[in-house]
Design a protein around this motif. Structure first.
Motif, short mmCIF file in Angstrom:
data_model
loop_
_atom_site.label_atom_id
_atom_site.label_comp_id
_atom_site.label_asym_id
_atom_site.label_seq_id
_atom_site.Cartn_x
_atom_site.Cartn_y
_atom_site.Cartn_z
N LEU A 1 0.86 -1.19 0.00
CA LEU A 1 0.00 0.00 0.00
C LEU A 1 0.89 1.23 0.00
CD1 LEU A 1 -2.77 1.40 0.24
CD2 LEU A 1 -2.53 1.22 2.73
N VAL A 2 0.67 2.11 -0.99
CA VAL A 2 1.45 3.35 -1.10
C VAL A 2 0.55 4.53 -0.76
CG1 VAL A 2 2.85 4.81 -2.61
CG2 VAL A 2 2.88 2.32 -2.91
N VAL A 3 0.93 5.30 0.26
CA VAL A 3 0.15 6.46 0.70
C VAL A 3 0.98 7.72 0.48
CG1 VAL A 3 -1.14 7.51 2.59
CG2 VAL A 3 -0.92 5.01 2.47
N ASP A 4 0.57 8.54 -0.48
CA ASP A 4 1.29 9.78 -0.77
C ASP A 4 0.32 10.75 -1.44
OD1 ASP A 4 3.09 11.81 -1.88
OD2 ASP A 4 4.69 10.37 -1.51
N ASP A 5 0.24 11.98 -0.93
CA ASP A 5 -0.70 12.94 -1.49
C ASP A 5 -0.27 13.45 -2.86
OD1 ASP A 5 1.40 14.27 -0.06
OD2 ASP A 5 0.30 16.14 -0.25
N GLU A 6 0.98 13.17 -3.26
CA GLU A 6 1.45 13.53 -4.60
C GLU A 6 1.23 12.32 -5.51
OE1 GLU A 6 5.28 15.61 -4.85
OE2 GLU A 6 5.30 15.59 -2.66
N SER A 7 0.26 12.44 -6.40
CA SER A 7 -0.12 11.31 -7.25
C SER A 7 1.02 10.85 -8.16
CB SER A 7 -1.35 11.65 -8.08
OG SER A 7 -1.12 12.78 -8.90
N ASP A 8 1.85 11.79 -8.62
CA ASP A 8 2.95 11.39 -9.51
C ASP A 8 3.97 10.53 -8.78
OD1 ASP A 8 3.64 13.57 -7.96
OD2 ASP A 8 5.01 14.41 -9.44
N ALA B 1 4.40 2.87 -7.52
CA ALA B 1 3.55 1.73 -7.88
C ALA B 1 4.03 1.06 -9.17
CB ALA B 1 2.10 2.19 -8.03
N TYR B 2 4.43 1.86 -10.13
CA TYR B 2 4.89 1.32 -11.42
C TYR B 2 6.09 0.39 -11.22
CZ TYR B 2 7.11 1.13 -16.02
OH TYR B 2 7.71 0.68 -17.17
N HIS B 3 7.06 0.83 -10.45
CA HIS B 3 8.27 0.03 -10.26
C HIS B 3 8.02 -1.19 -9.37
CE1 HIS B 3 11.26 2.49 -12.38
NE2 HIS B 3 10.52 3.52 -12.02
N THR C 1 -2.66 2.30 -4.36
CA THR C 1 -2.20 3.64 -3.99
C THR C 1 -3.38 4.47 -3.49
OG1 THR C 1 -2.56 4.56 -6.22
CG2 THR C 1 -0.39 3.59 -5.75
N VAL C 2 -3.08 5.40 -2.60
CA VAL C 2 -4.11 6.33 -2.11
C VAL C 2 -3.45 7.69 -1.92
CG1 VAL C 2 -3.71 5.61 0.29
CG2 VAL C 2 -5.84 6.75 -0.33
N ASN C 3 -4.09 8.74 -2.47
CA ASN C 3 -3.56 10.10 -2.38
C ASN C 3 -4.23 10.90 -1.27
OD1 ASN C 3 -3.75 9.86 -5.90
ND2 ASN C 3 -1.84 9.72 -4.76
N ASP C 4 -5.36 10.42 -0.79
CA ASP C 4 -6.07 11.08 0.30
C ASP C 4 -5.72 10.36 1.60
OD1 ASP C 4 -7.78 12.13 2.17
OD2 ASP C 4 -9.62 11.76 1.04
#
Length: 239
Positions: A10-17, A23-25, A35-38
């Motif tokens: 699970l990746v949590v980061d408010d910066e979507s890029d 996530a890609y790697h 992934t979650v940006n919120d």
């Protein structure tokens, strides 16, 4: 890659890029990724996804990564899940705060995606693999550490430890009688190979002793060096 194909991140980061890049790697290396940006949705998603590891930004609006990490550690279903902080906060005190709040690793932005993937793989390997000849349980006095169940009992009563406290106790019991320097503990428990203040080790040992209660005296302080799991209780040694 079959070794990692079942592992969920699970990746949590408010910066979507940033989240998308990570996530890609990870997906390219065989991991299942959400992934979650919120950040306010992170705990709910974690409870439904039940990840094997969480990559967590620190500086986010409304709720920061430190707070999310504390909530993960307080959740019965998520408290053992390893956490990697991925953040632009690069000061030594920031790293120490992250480690003291339950993080298993701390990676500063800008970062190498190759290094990030390797650290994820290393942490998952440490938490899921056990040497073939390793005993399923370690016992010292009234302390019983069950490796396969990831459970610790003190005089037959289950004691709740964080993932880091469990690893720290495991290492001390596994190497009973041998002094473990603070630097050695940082490398083997927190996977840190860089120079940071060793007071984070002292903080975790203090918390671990509090949870061990009457059995805490098994952990000896070797002044100016580190810690050791005693071979005999203090009163036995002086008898």
């Amino acid at each position: 890659m079959p070794e990692t194909s079942r592992k969920k991140i699970l990746v949590v980061d408010d910066e979507s890029d940033v989240a998308d890049l990570v996530a890609y790697h990870l997906k390219a290396n065989g991991f299942a990724v959400e992934t979650v940006n919120d950040p306010t949705r992170s705990i709910g998603l974690a409870r439904s996804f039940i990840p094997d590891l969480v990559i967590l930004d620190v500086m986010m609006p409304e709720i920061n990564g430190i707070q999310i990490c504390r909530m993960l550690r307080a959740d019965p279903k998520l408290k053992q899940v390893p956490v990697i902080f991925l953040t632009a906060k690069v000061e030594e005190n920031d790293r120490i705060q992250g480690l003291e709040n339950g993080a298993d690793d701390y990676i500063c932005k800008p970062f190498s995606t190759k290094e990030l993937v390797l650290r994820v793989q290393n942490i998952l390997r440490r938490t899921t693999e056990r040497p073939i000849d390793a005993p399923p349980k370690l016992i010292t006095g009234g302390i019983e550490l069950d490796i396969e169940r990831h459970e610790v009992k003190i005089n037959e009563e289950v004691v709740e430890l964080t993932a880091t406290e469990f690893k720290l106790l495991h290492l001390l019991m596994e190497r009973r009688g041998r002094v473990q320097t603070r630097e050695h503990l940082l490398i083997n428990v927190w996977n840190y190979e860089t120079e940071i203040e060793t007071r984070t080790v002292d903080t975790h040992v203090r918390r671990l002793r509090e949870k061990l209660g009457d059995e805490a005296e098994w952990i000896e302080t070797i002044r100016g060096v580190g810690y050791r799991m005693a071979e005999r209780r203090a009163q036995e040694s002086s008898a």
